[in-house]
Design an enzyme around this catalytic site. Sequence first.
Site, PDB file in Angstrom:
ATOM      1  N   LYS A 188      22.846  21.500   8.664  1.00  0.00           N
ATOM      2  CA  LYS A 188      22.722  21.957  10.059  1.00  0.00           C
ATOM      3  C   LYS A 188      24.026  21.687  10.795  1.00  0.00           C
ATOM      4  O   LYS A 188      24.340  20.560  11.142  1.00  0.00           O
ATOM      5  CB  LYS A 188      21.581  21.273  10.813  1.00  0.00           C
ATOM      6  CG  LYS A 188      21.307  22.066  12.104  1.00  0.00           C
ATOM      7  CD  LYS A 188      20.769  21.276  13.262  1.00  0.00           C
ATOM      8  CE  LYS A 188      21.780  20.575  14.106  1.00  0.00           C
ATOM      9  NZ  LYS A 188      22.623  21.424  14.977  1.00  0.00           N
ATOM     10  N   GLU A 264      27.338   8.373  10.354  1.00  0.00           N
ATOM     11  CA  GLU A 264      28.791   8.256  10.610  1.00  0.00           C
ATOM     12  C   GLU A 264      28.949   8.583  12.084  1.00  0.00           C
ATOM     13  O   GLU A 264      28.815   9.737  12.481  1.00  0.00           O
ATOM     14  CB  GLU A 264      29.577   9.270   9.770  1.00  0.00           C
ATOM     15  CG  GLU A 264      29.185   9.355   8.300  1.00  0.00           C
ATOM     16  CD  GLU A 264      29.594   8.147   7.497  1.00  0.00           C
ATOM     17  OE1 GLU A 264      30.497   7.411   7.938  1.00  0.00           O
ATOM     18  OE2 GLU A 264      28.991   7.912   6.430  1.00  0.00           O
ATOM     19  N   CYS A 299      36.715  11.178  16.153  1.00  0.00           N
ATOM     20  CA  CYS A 299      35.914   9.949  16.193  1.00  0.00           C
ATOM     21  C   CYS A 299      36.794   8.714  16.121  1.00  0.00           C
ATOM     22  O   CYS A 299      36.485   7.687  16.707  1.00  0.00           O
ATOM     23  CB  CYS A 299      34.924   9.956  15.033  1.00  0.00           C
ATOM     24  SG  CYS A 299      35.691  10.305  13.449  1.00  0.00           S
ATOM     25  N   GLU A 398      33.129   6.058  24.678  1.00  0.00           N
ATOM     26  CA  GLU A 398      33.845   7.116  23.966  1.00  0.00           C
ATOM     27  C   GLU A 398      33.929   8.340  24.878  1.00  0.00           C
ATOM     28  O   GLU A 398      32.903   8.872  25.289  1.00  0.00           O
ATOM     29  CB  GLU A 398      33.095   7.480  22.679  1.00  0.00           C
ATOM     30  CG  GLU A 398      33.836   8.494  21.836  1.00  0.00           C
ATOM     31  CD  GLU A 398      33.095   8.849  20.547  1.00  0.00           C
ATOM     32  OE1 GLU A 398      31.874   9.015  20.580  1.00  0.00           O
ATOM     33  OE2 GLU A 398      33.774   8.974  19.510  1.00  0.00           O
TER      34      GLU A 398
HETATM   35  P1  NAP Z   1      25.959  14.711  18.593  1.00  0.00           P
HETATM   36  O1  NAP Z   1      25.634  15.217  19.925  1.00  0.00           O
HETATM   37  O2  NAP Z   1      25.375  13.426  18.143  1.00  0.00           O
HETATM   38  O3  NAP Z   1      25.557  15.857  17.582  1.00  0.00           O
HETATM   39  C1  NAP Z   1      25.803  15.762  16.193  1.00  0.00           C
HETATM   40  C2  NAP Z   1      24.849  16.681  15.463  1.00  0.00           C
HETATM   41  O4  NAP Z   1      23.520  16.204  15.661  1.00  0.00           O
HETATM   42  C3  NAP Z   1      24.856  18.115  15.978  1.00  0.00           C
HETATM   43  O5  NAP Z   1      24.653  18.987  14.908  1.00  0.00           O
HETATM   44  C4  NAP Z   1      23.680  18.111  16.924  1.00  0.00           C
HETATM   45  O6  NAP Z   1      23.138  19.380  17.135  1.00  0.00           O
HETATM   46  C5  NAP Z   1      22.708  17.228  16.187  1.00  0.00           C
HETATM   47  N1  NAP Z   1      21.654  16.641  17.018  1.00  0.00           N
HETATM   48  C6  NAP Z   1      21.656  16.429  18.356  1.00  0.00           C
HETATM   49  N2  NAP Z   1      20.468  15.896  18.743  1.00  0.00           N
HETATM   50  C7  NAP Z   1      19.716  15.767  17.627  1.00  0.00           C
HETATM   51  C8  NAP Z   1      18.393  15.285  17.372  1.00  0.00           C
HETATM   52  N3  NAP Z   1      17.610  14.836  18.361  1.00  0.00           N
HETATM   53  N4  NAP Z   1      17.954  15.283  16.100  1.00  0.00           N
HETATM   54  C9  NAP Z   1      18.734  15.712  15.085  1.00  0.00           C
HETATM   55  N5  NAP Z   1      19.971  16.212  15.276  1.00  0.00           N
HETATM   56  C10 NAP Z   1      20.467  16.222  16.525  1.00  0.00           C
HETATM   57  O7  NAP Z   1      27.528  14.562  18.407  1.00  0.00           O
HETATM   58  P2  NAP Z   1      28.646  15.659  18.699  1.00  0.00           P
HETATM   59  O8  NAP Z   1      28.882  15.723  20.159  1.00  0.00           O
HETATM   60  O9  NAP Z   1      28.363  16.915  17.961  1.00  0.00           O
HETATM   61  O10 NAP Z   1      29.888  15.012  17.957  1.00  0.00           O
HETATM   62  C11 NAP Z   1      30.691  14.066  18.531  1.00  0.00           C
HETATM   63  C12 NAP Z   1      30.370  12.686  17.995  1.00  0.00           C
HETATM   64  O11 NAP Z   1      30.513  12.665  16.577  1.00  0.00           O
HETATM   65  C13 NAP Z   1      31.309  11.640  18.521  1.00  0.00           C
HETATM   66  O12 NAP Z   1      30.581  10.496  18.889  1.00  0.00           O
HETATM   67  C14 NAP Z   1      32.199  11.352  17.325  1.00  0.00           C
HETATM   68  O13 NAP Z   1      32.791  10.079  17.354  1.00  0.00           O
HETATM   69  C15 NAP Z   1      31.258  11.516  16.194  1.00  0.00           C
HETATM   70  N6  NAP Z   1      31.959  11.729  14.930  1.00  0.00           N
HETATM   71  C16 NAP Z   1      31.944  10.739  13.994  1.00  0.00           C
HETATM   72  C17 NAP Z   1      32.618  10.909  12.781  1.00  0.00           C
HETATM   73  C18 NAP Z   1      32.624   9.836  11.731  1.00  0.00           C
HETATM   74  O14 NAP Z   1      32.985  10.123  10.601  1.00  0.00           O
HETATM   75  N7  NAP Z   1      32.233   8.608  12.037  1.00  0.00           N
HETATM   76  C19 NAP Z   1      33.295  12.109  12.540  1.00  0.00           C
HETATM   77  C20 NAP Z   1      33.286  13.106  13.520  1.00  0.00           C
HETATM   78  C21 NAP Z   1      32.607  12.904  14.705  1.00  0.00           C
HETATM   79  P3  NAP Z   1      23.582  20.335  18.390  1.00  0.00           P
HETATM   80  O15 NAP Z   1      24.923  19.927  18.835  1.00  0.00           O
HETATM   81  O16 NAP Z   1      23.556  21.679  17.785  1.00  0.00           O
HETATM   82  O17 NAP Z   1      22.548  20.173  19.436  1.00  0.00           O
END
Ligand code: NAP
Length: 494
Positions: A188, A264, A299, A398
């Site tokens: 997804k 992650e 991240c 963040e």
């Molecule tokens: P996010 O809002 O947590 O979303 C990540 C994924 O989870 C998206 O596909 C999102 O879908 C989905 N999601 C949201 N709510 C959900 C729920 N209730 N149940 C299941 N899935 C759900 O994060 P983001 O804004 O996309 O990404 C930014 C974050 O990723 C930052 O905090 C960054 O630090 C972190 N990150 C970490 C790494 C690492 O390797 N540690 C690498 C890259 C990014 P939708 O967006 O389609 O709603």
Amino acid sequence: MSMESWHERSKTVQIDGRALIGGMRRDAILGARFDCLSPIDGRKLAEVARCSDADVDAAVTSARAAFEDGRWAGLAPGERKRVLIRLADLMLVHQDELALLETLDMGKPIRYSRDVDVRLAQNCIRWYGEAIDKLYGEVAPSPQDSLALITREPVGVVAAIIPWNYPMLMAAWKIGPALAAGNSLVLKPSEKAPLTSLRLAELALEAGVPEGVFNVVPGYGDEAGRALGLHMDVDCIAFTGSTRVGKQILQMAGQSNLKRAWTELGGKSANIVCADCPDLDAAVAGAIGSIYFNQGESCNAPSRLFVEASIRDAFLDKALALVPRYAPGDPLDESTVMGAIVDATQMQTVLGYIEDGKAAGARLLAGGQAARIETGGLYIEPTLFDGVEATMRIAREEIFGPVLSVLSFTDLDEAVRQANSTPYGLAAAVWTADIAKAIRTSRRLRAGTVHVNQYDNDDITVPFGGYKQSGNGRDKSLHAFDKYTELKTTWIQV
Ligand code: NAP
Ligand code: MG
């Protein structure tokens, strides 16, 4: 390619927003769709299937069937290797198309989409393909009347949920080891950047990954994502995203079938520059280049900069001279190094933090404004705050945008204490010419990756992941196989 030709190509590039389930392109079962907008100029790129429970169920059923009949898991590792290498080759054949989709979808500069994201993503898939027929099991030192074999088996059906900041690369970090190990996959992508995931799954089919083995269900997190988190027939969920949602993923695993859940998550990485750093220009270039790379949407971005007070002024002079180089430009121009912010919500979040920093009394030395408004796109100037206090939100949370918070220190112990005083633990850095000090400091920094005298070293051969609330898993390297395999012990009576 010239800027004109990237623009020309962007008008004709084929985009199919349907899900990919069981080897077929499909609309969502309920027929729902969402608009996929480009942050570059606001144009509508496509309508994308808005998958929910029924689609996720179909994808998991198809992945389960593929897993059970062994059409992929049952192949010799060397066979899976050949297919994954073909996939990596196809990604290179289609590198301009993949790069263009990535840039249009989430706004990063085309030079990086092609030379960083596609290159690293195909290398990741190639590397795991290459690795899989070189992994051996173990024979335990058991008593003479027995033989104990320790083998690795695929977990089964893996669900991968990924963010939008490096969509293709985050997909590859899951796809590579999960498929190499013989699992079936339901991916997804983020609703904010689903296009390259869909195209990758098509290329995987073309490369010979059997139907049903690699499914993609685009949609919203609280619909498609949640359905995967709670699904009773998903064996493992590999999540990359925010700490907030990561916690929900672990809860959903507990509420449902105790699927293996790997997270992650976010970061607020500290970059500590000591007065005895070996090369101040390199430290400045590293600090500035790494926070503004990918519009600050990384991240592991070093968003908290601790500079020793005696070099603070010199450091800031050099830093402020570099900042204008990161002024946002047209992402389809190959000379651009800072692109668009992924969407209006993220833009408002970042601008909100900038206002918060100003109100809290931090000194805004550069940027702080939206830019290129006339394009209809979403851009923010590279922003730098000095005089940041550890208690301010811009030092604690963040931001995930091009905003650097500068704090200064006189006592390294205190800087390390502050660096560690965060719920996160993804990355950190220390710059010093004193090797013993570098080693002592890096040992004390509670982070999955510590950089010494650079910030951008990166390779598929090393694990990547966080301490504390930055998550519990590791992507990349052979360690990633721990997430996608079960250890089996077989006792044989001799
Ligand atoms: P996010 O809002 O947590 O979303 C990540 C994924 O989870 C998206 O596909 C999102 O879908 C989905 N999601 C949201 N709510 C959900 C729920 N209730 N149940 C299941 N899935 C759900 O994060 P983001 O804004 O996309 O990404 C930014 C974050 O990723 C930052 O905090 C960054 O630090 C972190 N990150 C970490 C790494 C690492 O390797 N540690 C690498 C890259 C990014 P939708 O967006 O389609 O709603
Ligand atoms: Mg998008």
